[in-house]
Structures are given as structure tokens and as C-alpha cells.
Design a protein around this motif. Structure first.
Motif, mmCIF file in Angstrom:
data_model
loop_
_atom_site.group_PDB
_atom_site.id
_atom_site.type_symbol
_atom_site.label_atom_id
_atom_site.label_comp_id
_atom_site.label_asym_id
_atom_site.label_seq_id
_atom_site.Cartn_x
_atom_site.Cartn_y
_atom_site.Cartn_z
ATOM 1 N N TYR A 37 89.624 28.630 91.353
ATOM 2 C CA TYR A 37 89.277 29.952 91.839
ATOM 3 C C TYR A 37 88.379 30.663 90.844
ATOM 4 C CZ TYR A 37 93.376 29.047 94.775
ATOM 5 O OH TYR A 37 94.263 28.489 95.647
ATOM 6 N N GLN A 38 87.590 31.583 91.368
ATOM 7 C CA GLN A 38 86.718 32.397 90.530
ATOM 8 C C GLN A 38 87.409 33.693 90.098
ATOM 9 O OE1 GLN A 38 82.708 33.037 92.088
ATOM 10 N NE2 GLN A 38 82.706 35.127 91.286
ATOM 11 N N ASN A 39 88.167 34.295 91.015
ATOM 12 C CA ASN A 39 88.760 35.609 90.754
ATOM 13 C C ASN A 39 90.279 35.590 90.647
ATOM 14 O OD1 ASN A 39 86.192 36.662 90.847
ATOM 15 N ND2 ASN A 39 86.363 37.433 92.931
ATOM 16 N N LEU A 40 90.865 34.398 90.656
ATOM 17 C CA LEU A 40 92.308 34.265 90.524
ATOM 18 C C LEU A 40 92.637 33.279 89.429
ATOM 19 C CD1 LEU A 40 93.371 33.783 94.283
ATOM 20 C CD2 LEU A 40 93.329 35.930 93.009
ATOM 21 N N ALA A 52 98.566 40.753 87.920
ATOM 22 C CA ALA A 52 97.146 41.007 87.678
ATOM 23 C C ALA A 52 96.867 41.023 86.187
ATOM 24 C CB ALA A 52 96.729 42.333 88.306
ATOM 25 N N ALA A 53 95.636 40.711 85.843
ATOM 26 C CA ALA A 53 95.229 40.647 84.439
ATOM 27 C C ALA A 53 95.012 42.047 83.880
ATOM 28 C CB ALA A 53 93.947 39.822 84.307
ATOM 29 N N GLY A 54 95.305 42.205 82.600
ATOM 30 C CA GLY A 54 95.113 43.484 81.936
ATOM 31 C C GLY A 54 96.280 44.422 82.179
ATOM 32 N N GLU A 55 96.263 45.559 81.503
ATOM 33 C CA GLU A 55 97.347 46.529 81.620
ATOM 34 C C GLU A 55 96.931 47.800 82.364
ATOM 35 O OE1 GLU A 55 98.912 47.381 77.794
ATOM 36 O OE2 GLU A 55 99.628 45.334 77.431
ATOM 37 N N ARG A 56 95.662 47.940 82.711
ATOM 38 C CA ARG A 56 95.199 49.176 83.344
ATOM 39 C C ARG A 56 95.499 49.223 84.831
ATOM 40 N NH1 ARG A 56 89.230 50.736 82.429
ATOM 41 N NH2 ARG A 56 90.042 52.597 83.460
ATOM 42 N N LEU A 64 95.584 38.193 89.795
ATOM 43 C CA LEU A 64 94.277 38.769 90.129
ATOM 44 C C LEU A 64 93.513 38.916 88.821
ATOM 45 C CD1 LEU A 64 95.444 41.626 92.555
ATOM 46 C CD2 LEU A 64 94.867 39.261 93.131
ATOM 47 N N ASN A 65 92.318 38.358 88.751
ATOM 48 C CA ASN A 65 91.649 38.242 87.454
ATOM 49 C C ASN A 65 90.255 38.860 87.462
ATOM 50 O OD1 ASN A 65 91.420 37.413 84.742
ATOM 51 N ND2 ASN A 65 90.386 35.521 85.348
ATOM 52 N N ARG A 66 90.222 40.167 87.691
ATOM 53 C CA ARG A 66 88.980 40.926 87.539
ATOM 54 C C ARG A 66 89.288 42.216 86.767
ATOM 55 N NH1 ARG A 66 85.855 42.581 92.238
ATOM 56 N NH2 ARG A 66 83.970 41.988 91.113
ATOM 57 N N PRO A 67 89.843 42.106 85.588
ATOM 58 C CA PRO A 67 90.262 43.319 84.871
ATOM 59 C C PRO A 67 89.117 44.275 84.576
ATOM 60 C CG PRO A 67 90.286 41.409 83.412
ATOM 61 C CD PRO A 67 90.101 40.883 84.797
#
Length: 265
Positions: free
Chosen positions: A7-10, A60-64, A23-26
Motif C-alpha cells: 500500500y501507498q497510504n497504509l 493512524a500514524a503520528g499523534e496529531r 493510516l499513514n499520511r501524518p
């Protein structure tokens, strides 16, 4: 074992019967573009035929942000006619893709608008203590329609109305979400994935996969129809999960089963 697609975004990983989907678009607050939507649909299609996975953690990636919904600034396109709706995000959740094994959401940071298409179709939600929930549509002059409909299955009407009508003026805290039943557990951010893994591994350890799936189908059916209709469907779900004789035999053997020491929540 079926090969895991790339995957590109996962991000995807699995171990001990549990898959973790991230989910990997932080850098875009995990907002979903067309590629993200296509990949989520492909993911659920893949997992439908992957019996090694007994439970999924969706995070999801990141904490925001868990996700801020549609990536308006990305490659999103809509038909020019209002009579033709091309809304890929409306079918990104597991149930919309006929995936009927447990999915736990681990929410870190903001969950807004289109994120509810995902959260509305998971079995339950565990949130980091800094997580927030809101729907900004009306603050941008847009109607909030489908997203709050999903949330109405998990939240009281007044809470959904308040969140939808106040838009960007207010965000629901993780603690408030817990109080009204949207979230089932709130933990420090550093403990979020451990908490999700504990629940996922406990679910994955159940001896009969079909018993878990029948339980889910029964509860989701009862949520979306009358009790009488759900009870009638329940007969079919019990039958699909195993013969009555087999289920009765398992009930008789409860005393001989391995003892489980439960935790108190």
C-alpha cells in the motif's frame, strides 16, 4: 497464507491472529484521498479471505490526528451533476465492504468528519487521552449529513446534534466521548497500542472464529432493525455458527475449559 498487498497510504502488519492497519499520511493529518479509499477497500477485501487474522486494530500514524476525513486539497474529484454522486469515502469501512470480523479503533489525536465513516463501522473504540472528536462541515458552509448519521448509531441524538451544529467551535474530548459511550476506554497516548493489542489478542484467542462473527452479526443486526426482526435473524446466525448439538455440547463442557482470569475495567 495469502500474500499481503503493498500500500501507498497504509501500513500493515500482523502477528498472533491480530492485524494492525495504520493510516499513514501524518503530514496530511491522515486525511483520505482517492488512493487511501481504494486501498482501504482493497484491504478489507483481502482480509475477508485471510483466516489467519481474527481481529484488526485500525489506527493512524503520528499523534496529531487519527484522520480529518476527506483530503480536500488532494486529488478528490466529484461529478458536475448533483444527481451523480462519486463519494469513495462512503464505502471505506469494514462493514461496507462485507468484512465481519472484529475491528478495534485506536484513536490518537483528532477524529473529524470523514473519519466517522471508519469509526462508525468498528466494534469499539479505544482513545488516547488527548483524542478529540468533531465535525467541521457547517463551519465551512457545507451540510453534515452522512457522517453524523454514522455517529447516531453510537451516540445520543443531542450529542450528535451538538457536534454537528457547532462545527469547529467545539471539540469533544476523549473523556466526554467515554462518558456518552462513543469511546469504551481512554488511556495515556503511550499506552494506546498496548491497550488495543490486549483487547485484540483476547478476542483472537477465542476458540471458534464463527462464534465471534455470529455474535457481531447479531448485535449489528439488532442495532439497525427491530428487536423482533433481529431475533428472527439470530436463529440463522446461530445455525451458521454451528449445529445446535455442537453448541450444546460446548456449553456442557464449560467446566473443563481452561480458566481465564478476567481483569476488571
Amino acid at each position: 497464507m495469502r500474500a499481503v498487498p503493498s500500500y501507498q497510504n497504509l501500513l500493515y502488519e500482523e502477528a498472533d491472529g491480530v492485524a494492525v492497519v495504520t493510516l499513514n499520511r501524518p503530514e496530511r493529518l491522515n486525511a483520505m484521498d482517492n488512493t487511501s479509499c481504494e486501498e482501504l477497500r482493497a484491504l478489507w477485501a483481502h482480509l475477508r479471505y485471510h483466516d489467519d487474522v481474527r481481529c484488526v486494530i485500525l489506527t493512524a500514524a503520528g499523534e496529531r490526528a487519527f484522520s480529518t476525513g476527506v483530503d480536500i486539497g488532494g486529488s478528490w474529484k466529484q461529478p458536475a451533476s448533483p444527481f451523480m454522486v462519486d463519494d469513495p469515502i462512503s464505502a471505506v469501512g469494514p462493514k461496507s465492504n462485507d468484512y465481519w470480523r472484529p475491528v478495534i479503533a485506536a484513536v490518537n489525536g483528532m477524529a473529524a468528519a470523514g473519519a466517522f465513516y471508519l469509526l462508525g463501522e468498528v466494534e469499539f473504540i479505544i482513545a488516547a487521552d488527548h483524542a478529540t472528536f468533531f465535525d467541521p462541515h457547517v463551519s465551512h458552509g457545507m451540510p453534515a449529513v452522512n457522517e453524523p448519521m454514522f455517529m447516531l448509531q453510537r451516540m445520543p441524538l443531542g450529542e450528535v446534534m451538538r457536534m454537528s451544529l457547532l462545527g469547529r467551535h467545539e471539540r469533544m474530548s476523549a473523556q466526554r466521548a467515554f462518558q456518552i459511550g462513543l469511546v469504551q476506554e481512554v488511556v495515556p497516548a503511550a499506552e494506546l497500542m498496548d491497550a488495543a493489542r490486549w483487547s485484540a489478542e483476547a478476542i483472537a484467542s477465542a476458540p471458534e472464529r464463527l462464534a465471534v462473527e455470529a455474535t457481531m452479526r447479531g448485535l449489528w443486526t439488532a442495532q439497525s432493525t427491530t428487536l423482533a426482526n433481529a431475533m428472527n435473524s439470530g436463529v440463522a446466525f446461530l445455525s451458521l455458527a454451528g449445529a445446535v448439538e455442537e453448541i450444546t455440547e460446548k456449553a456442557r463442557g464449560i467446566k473443563e475449559q481452561t480458566r481465564i482470569e478476567p481483569r476488571i475495567r
